[in-house]
Design a protein around this motif. Structure first.
Motif, PDB file in Angstrom:
ATOM      1  N   TYR A 153       0.926  -1.335  -0.085  1.00  0.00           N
ATOM      2  CA  TYR A 153       0.019   0.037  -0.027  1.00  0.00           C
ATOM      3  C   TYR A 153       0.850   1.282   0.128  1.00  0.00           C
TER       4      TYR A 153
ATOM      5  N   GLN B 199       2.603   4.767   0.130  1.00  0.00           N
ATOM      6  CA  GLN B 199       2.406   5.999   0.829  1.00  0.00           C
ATOM      7  C   GLN B 199       2.344   6.962  -0.280  1.00  0.00           C
TER       8      GLN B 199
ATOM      9  N   ARG C  40      -1.216   8.174   3.281  1.00  0.00           N
ATOM     10  CA  ARG C  40      -2.276   7.642   2.496  1.00  0.00           C
ATOM     11  C   ARG C  40      -3.692   8.203   2.886  1.00  0.00           C
TER      12      ARG C  40
END
Length: 315
Positions: free
Chosen positions: A21, A23, A101
């Protein structure tokens, strides 16, 4: 939070935590359109992981997150809706540039599909930052999946909400009459009766109504467009809730029927041979069949009969 969602959060961590995931990315998160269980494991994990959640309505999203057992502070929730989307996008971009995020969730379904989010995504992309989809619930695909409305080519058009003003709505429906592909429409309860009256002009063409999809009082029905107002009026409950409607693909007219229709129109203005020739070129129907049909329409005898000995079929 119920015990079942506690298990779901654990499952989300187990299934999705090992994935990447990045940033400084905006995550476009689809949320349930009614049934809270229609949330993906990736979405649950990302919502826990996100530094901030941009949302259409902070109160609605806060309640949704708490139902799943996810806690976000007021400072982590950012209002991004249709009235402030352009300005709020800059605040989101600043967070992204700081390496955060940011998840974006509209009130229900997939953001930017007849919901806010499109301008936010565009601004983030123009800033050279990453946008990551978190797919999930959508009233559009939910309605299509149960309508059986698409033709053999599998094509459809998403029209969303038709204009609110009567004349503009009727013009839009007139355009739909020329569209042979399946068409997905969305409508709110306070406008569904007006839309039904407008769509009635499409006559026998089938339409599937999806009302309160995924919710307790979900209803799916297919009726001819002409009967849609009567179907709604038959039960007061039917005008309540959110609507996703699928106008079915127009049935293909048999080639022979189209040839005869065109032939009949041409015979009003042209001699038999000319009308037959043009009708065959326009529709691709067999010329000999059209010629025989033309003779019947004109009340003439076919070639080779006693009274028609001097006639000849078209070359």
């Amino acid at each position: 939070m119920s015990a079942s969602f506690s298990l779901a959060l654990n499952a989300a961590r187990e299934a999705a935590a090992s994935q990447h995931y990045p940033q400084g990315a905006l995550y476009v998160v689809a949320t349930p359109i009614g049934n809270l269980a229609d949330i993906s494991l990736r979405a649950l994990h990302l919502l826990q992981l996100a530094d901030a959640v941009a949302c259409e309505d902070t109160r609605h999203t806060q309640a949704l997150l708490r139902a799943y057992g996810i806690d976000k502070t007021a400072a982590q929730l950012m209002a991004v809706h249709q009235h402030n989307e352009a300005e709020a996008a800059q605040a989101v971009i600043e967070r992204l540039r700081q390496g955060q995020r940011v998840a974006y969730a509209s009130d229900a379904g997939t953001p930017a599909v007849s919901d806010p989010g499109a301008r936010l995504v565009s601004a983030v992309r123009e800033a050279g930052l990453r946008v990551v989809p978190m797919p999930g619930a959508s009233s559009v695909t939910a309605a299509l999946s149960v309508a059986g409305a698409m033709g053999d080519d599998g094509a459809f058009v998403f029209a969303g909400f038709l204009p609110a003003k009567a004349m503009e709505r009727e013009a839009a429906v007139g355009a739909l009459a020329q569209e042979v592909r399946a068409v997905v429409l969305l409508e709110a309860p306070h406008r569904i009766e007006a839309l039904a009256r407008a769509l009635a002009a499409l006559g026998a063409r089938a339409i599937t109504v999806g009302r309160e999809l995924t919710k307790q009082f979900e209803e799916v029905a297919t009726v001819p467009c002409a009967q849609l107002p009567a179907w709604l009026a038959a039960d007061p409950q039917r005008t309540r809730g959110e609507f996703a409607l699928v106008l079915h693909a127009a049935p293909e007219a048999p080639q022979g029927d189209e040839g005869l229709r065109v032939l009949a129109l041409l015979l009003k203005e042209l001699p038999v041979k000319s009308a037959v020739k043009l009708a065959a070129e326009i529709t691709g129907a067999p010329r000999n069949e059209l010629y025989e049909a033309a003779l019947k329409i004109k009340g003439m005898d076919a070639p080779g009969s006693e009274s028609g000995a001097g006639s000849s079929s078209p070359a």
